[in-house]
Design an enzyme around this catalytic site. Structure first.
Site, short mmCIF file in Angstrom:
data_model
loop_
_atom_site.label_atom_id
_atom_site.label_comp_id
_atom_site.label_asym_id
_atom_site.label_seq_id
_atom_site.Cartn_x
_atom_site.Cartn_y
_atom_site.Cartn_z
CG ASN A 1 -5.02 19.17 51.28
OD1 ASN A 1 -5.19 18.11 51.67
ND2 ASN A 1 -4.47 19.59 50.43
N GLY A 2 -3.49 17.15 54.20
CA GLY A 2 -2.20 16.25 53.94
C GLY A 2 -2.24 15.30 55.25
CB CYS B 1 -8.42 18.72 53.32
SG CYS B 1 -8.48 17.60 54.49
NE ARG C 1 -8.24 20.24 47.45
CZ ARG C 1 -7.27 19.89 46.85
NH1 ARG C 1 -7.26 19.52 45.66
NH2 ARG C 1 -6.06 19.15 47.53
CE LYS D 1 -14.68 1.95 35.69
NZ LYS D 1 -14.36 1.57 37.05
CG HIS E 1 -12.98 -23.73 27.11
ND1 HIS E 1 -13.09 -25.29 26.87
CD2 HIS E 1 -11.94 -23.52 27.56
CE1 HIS E 1 -11.86 -25.61 27.01
NE2 HIS E 1 -11.10 -24.60 27.40
CD GLU F 1 -18.64 2.11 35.53
OE1 GLU F 1 -19.43 2.24 36.22
OE2 GLU F 1 -17.49 1.92 35.66
CE LYS G 1 -17.76 7.63 43.09
NZ LYS G 1 -16.90 6.95 42.11
CD1 TRP H 1 -10.34 12.47 51.76
CD2 TRP H 1 -12.63 12.60 51.44
NE1 TRP H 1 -11.08 11.19 51.27
CE2 TRP H 1 -12.13 11.46 51.02
CE3 TRP H 1 -13.91 13.06 51.32
CZ2 TRP H 1 -13.07 10.42 50.64
CZ3 TRP H 1 -14.73 12.11 50.71
CH2 TRP H 1 -14.35 10.84 50.24
CD GLU I 1 -12.55 -1.65 37.19
OE1 GLU I 1 -13.26 -2.41 37.50
OE2 GLU I 1 -12.49 -0.30 37.38
C1 F6R Z 1 -17.83 1.31 38.73
C2 F6R Z 1 -18.06 1.72 40.30
C3 F6R Z 1 -19.07 0.78 41.00
C4 F6R Z 1 -18.48 0.60 42.34
C5 F6R Z 1 -19.37 -0.24 43.33
C6 F6R Z 1 -18.77 -0.36 44.82
O1 F6R Z 1 -17.06 2.24 38.24
O2 F6R Z 1 -17.85 2.54 40.70
O3 F6R Z 1 -18.93 -0.60 40.43
O4 F6R Z 1 -17.21 0.19 42.57
O5 F6R Z 1 -20.78 0.13 43.40
O6 F6R Z 1 -18.84 0.94 45.46
P1 F6R Z 1 -17.87 0.99 46.63
O7 F6R Z 1 -16.51 0.80 46.29
O8 F6R Z 1 -18.29 2.56 47.09
O9 F6R Z 1 -18.45 0.08 47.86
#
Ligand code: F6R
Length: 606
Positions: free
Chosen positions: A99-100, A2, A27, A483, A502, A486, A601, A73, A479
């Site tokens: 915060n915490g 927070c 935050r 990364k 294969h 993307e 996001k 948060w 993963e």
């Molecule tokens: C990749 C990324 C996305 C999310 C996915 C799920 O870096 O951020 O692949 O992981 O859209 O999002 P959440 O976790 O918010 O359901």
């Protein structure tokens, strides 16, 4: 996470607090509020963002030259007006922002309820306000000291008393807090950017510091009220640099937060050789009846689910599957009340994940949410939610949330194994200690970031990459590849190392880079053989291996070592070099890392 802010001086406090909160909104942003001491001690707070608070303040005529503010948060209690900070003590003479996380707040709350007190919110914070009031005898500093000595957990606090107009008190333990020194005015804030419009003279408080903030003086003490001295730092960064903590991008800042994120995710869950996830206190009879476990999610969260599948089968000896939510929701999966479904989501609002959750519930499954955003749809709809407490993630590419998801999934599975007598006390102790060692190991990996950046700069001609690994390293390869693709737009795929021959091996040429993850000790010789197959076809190999496995240097072109850790916990830290690699490859290509093309996001539409 927070944001907190505080002011005392000759100016009206409100504009200073609001300006500070705007700089701290990164935050947390589910609710916000301010308390100002003028003629009277008043609070205005609301669910929503700072702009919602400003709208509410329009008719409030809040005046005074001392005040504290908060942007939240949520961790304890849903994001609503009542749970928003600041919080009054019972008599409304004391007000607090926090915060915490207070780990022993339930015990303290019970104690205060038994003494006849009545609480207004569901937060852990209100307990601190009541506790301070119970010790208050005309000296706020002393009352705060007595109260904080009873608290377990992490906290940064700002505290004011109606009867003390010439000072407020701040405390720091395991949550950041700085003091800003002005001329005839002084400030506190969770982070430096909130103060840079007013002063560049900053004291960074240390753990266990209590600060008495007066308009022309700041006195610092330890938790026993012995005076302490801290250096004053002159900050030269711009406001924008400061928001990113001096990092070029939020993604890098969030990667560097990971040691702390790992600490927060286990806070209250790993202690004295024990692993406890009380949100999952299921009856042993129910656990013994479960015959199938699903991990359902999207993207990075799905990759955390793949780790979950391996761990669940390993520790619970129950068939487990990881599946992307957009497939799961449309394929009529076989589910009944003996099925346990983990849904994993940073935002808790991903449309496909929510649809999968609703489907699982409609068929009678027991659902567990591994969620970051408190009060989000997924958190509200699952039977039991285990928060990952990673704080807001701003970069589109998820990094710190993955680390916390994997850690909390591991904790949850070990706890379920313990409840169903599948984990011995000795194993529990060993894992508890392995968890406790993770933050330091993550820090050690981050110290190699320059060498990852150097390697990334040599990859400019690479057109495609293959990430390979076995078992949990395979989960990591998925993963790592996501990364890279993307944010750098370099084609990247993750494969089980044994699958290479294969098919995918046909694509390996001198223009390919193969990233071999080889930390899972039972299978590392097998992966080593796969690396040799790649080398024989002219591919370049970067390996991520455990310290001590020097042999891999004979075959790989470059090796990043990660500290040794229990195999089952390796993904929590071994993902870090993969995240750094993706970051630096994108950076060497000059790309918009925090906002990659075509992506958002939180994907709240199908
Ligand atoms: C990749 C990324 C996305 C999310 C996915 C799920 O870096 O951020 O692949 O992981 O859209 O999002 P959440 O976790 O918010 O359901």
């Amino acid at each position: 996470m927070c944001g907190i802010v505080g002011y005392i001086g000759d100016k009206e406090a409100l504009p200073v607090l609001i300006d500070g909160l705007k700089h701290l909104e990164y935050r947390g942003y589910d609710s916000a509020g301010v308390a100002i001491l003028g003629e009277d001690l008043k609070i205005v707070k609301t669910r929503g963002r700072i702009k919602d608070l400003e709208a509410k303040l329009k008719n409030s005529n809040l005046k005074g030259k001392i005040g504290i503010g908060h942007t939240r948060w949520a961790t304890h209690g849903a994001p609503n007006d009542e749970n928003a900070h600041p919080h009054f003590s019972e008599s409304k003479n004391i007000v607090i922002v926090h915060n915490g996380i207070i780990e022993n707040y339930l015990e303290l709350k019970k104690m205060l309820i038994n003494e006849g007190h009545t609480f207004r919110s569901e937060t852990d914070t209100e307990v601190i306000a009541y506790l301070i009031e119970s010790f208050y005898d005309g000296d706020l500093l002393l009352a705060v000291k007595k109260a904080v000595n009873m608290l377990e957990g992490s906290f940064a606090l700002g505290v004011m008393s109606k009867d003390e107009k010439d000072r407020f008190i701040a405390v720091r333990k395991d949550s950041p807090l700085v003091v800003g020194l002005g001329k005839g005015e002084n400030f506190i804030a969770s982070d430096i950017p909130a103060l840079l419009s007013y002063t560049r003279n900053i004291i960074i408080l240390e753990n266990g510091d209590i600060a008495e903030i007066r308009k022309d003086k700041v006195n610092l003490f330890d938790l026993s009220l012995n005076p302490v001295k801290r250096d004053v730092q002159k900050i030269t960064w711009s406001v924008d640099d400061a928001k990113k903590g001096g990092f070029k991008h939020y993604m890098l800042k969030e990667i560097f937060e990971e040691p702390q994120v790992i600490r927060e995710a286990m806070r209250g869950r790993v202690k004295d050789g024990k692993i406890e996830v009380p949100e999952l206190n299921f009856a042993k009879k129910f656990l013994n009846e479960i015959n199938k476990i699903y991990f359902v999610a999207c993207g990075t969260a799905y990759h955390a689910g793949v780790v979950g599948k391996y761990l669940a089968e390993n520790f619970l000896r129950i068939t487990a599957e990881a599946e992307v939510a957009s497939e799961f929701r449309y394929r009529d999966p076989v589910i009944d009340k003996k099925t346990l479904v983990f849904v994993i989501s940073q935002s808790g609002e991903t449309a496909d994940t929510l649809a999968a959750l609703r489907l699982a519930k409609s068929k009678g499954a027991k659902t567990i949410g591994i969620v970051n955003v408190v009060g989000s749809s997924a958190a509200r709809e699952v039977d039991s939610v285990v928060y990952i407490n990673a704080g807001p993630e701003i970069a589109v590419a998820s990094t710190k949330a993955y680390v916390a998801q994997v850690e909390v999934i591991a904790l949850s599975i070990l706890y379920l194994a313990k409840l169903s007598d599948k984990l011995t006390e000795k194993e529990e102790r060993l894992f508890a200690s392995a968890f406790e060692g993770l933050p330091e190991k993550a820090e050690k990996i981050l110290k190699q970031s320059d060498s990852v950046a150097e390697f990334a700069a040599t990859t400019k001609t690479i057109e495609e990459t293959f990430y390979i690994g076995r078992n949990l390293d395979y989960a990591l390869s998925l993963e790592g590849a996501l990364k890279l693709k993307e944010i750098s737009y370099v084609h990247a795929e993750g494969y089980p190392a044994g699958e290479l021959k294969h098919g995918p091996l046909a694509l390996v040429t001198p223009k390919s880079l193969v990233i071999a993850i080889d930390t899972y000790s039972p299978l590392r010789e097998k992966t080593l053989s796969n690396i040799k197959e790649v080398k024989a076809r002219g591919g370049k190999v970067l390996a991520v291996a455990s310290e001590g496995y020097q042999k891999i240097e004979e075959v790989a072109d470059k090796v990043f070592y990660v500290p040794k850790v229990a195999d089952e916990l390796s993904p929590v830290i071994s993902v870090i070099p993969l995240q750094l690699l993706a970051y630096y490859v994108a950076e060497s290509r000059g790309l918009d890392i925090d906002k990659p093309r075509n992506l958002a996001k939180s994907v709240t539409v199908e």
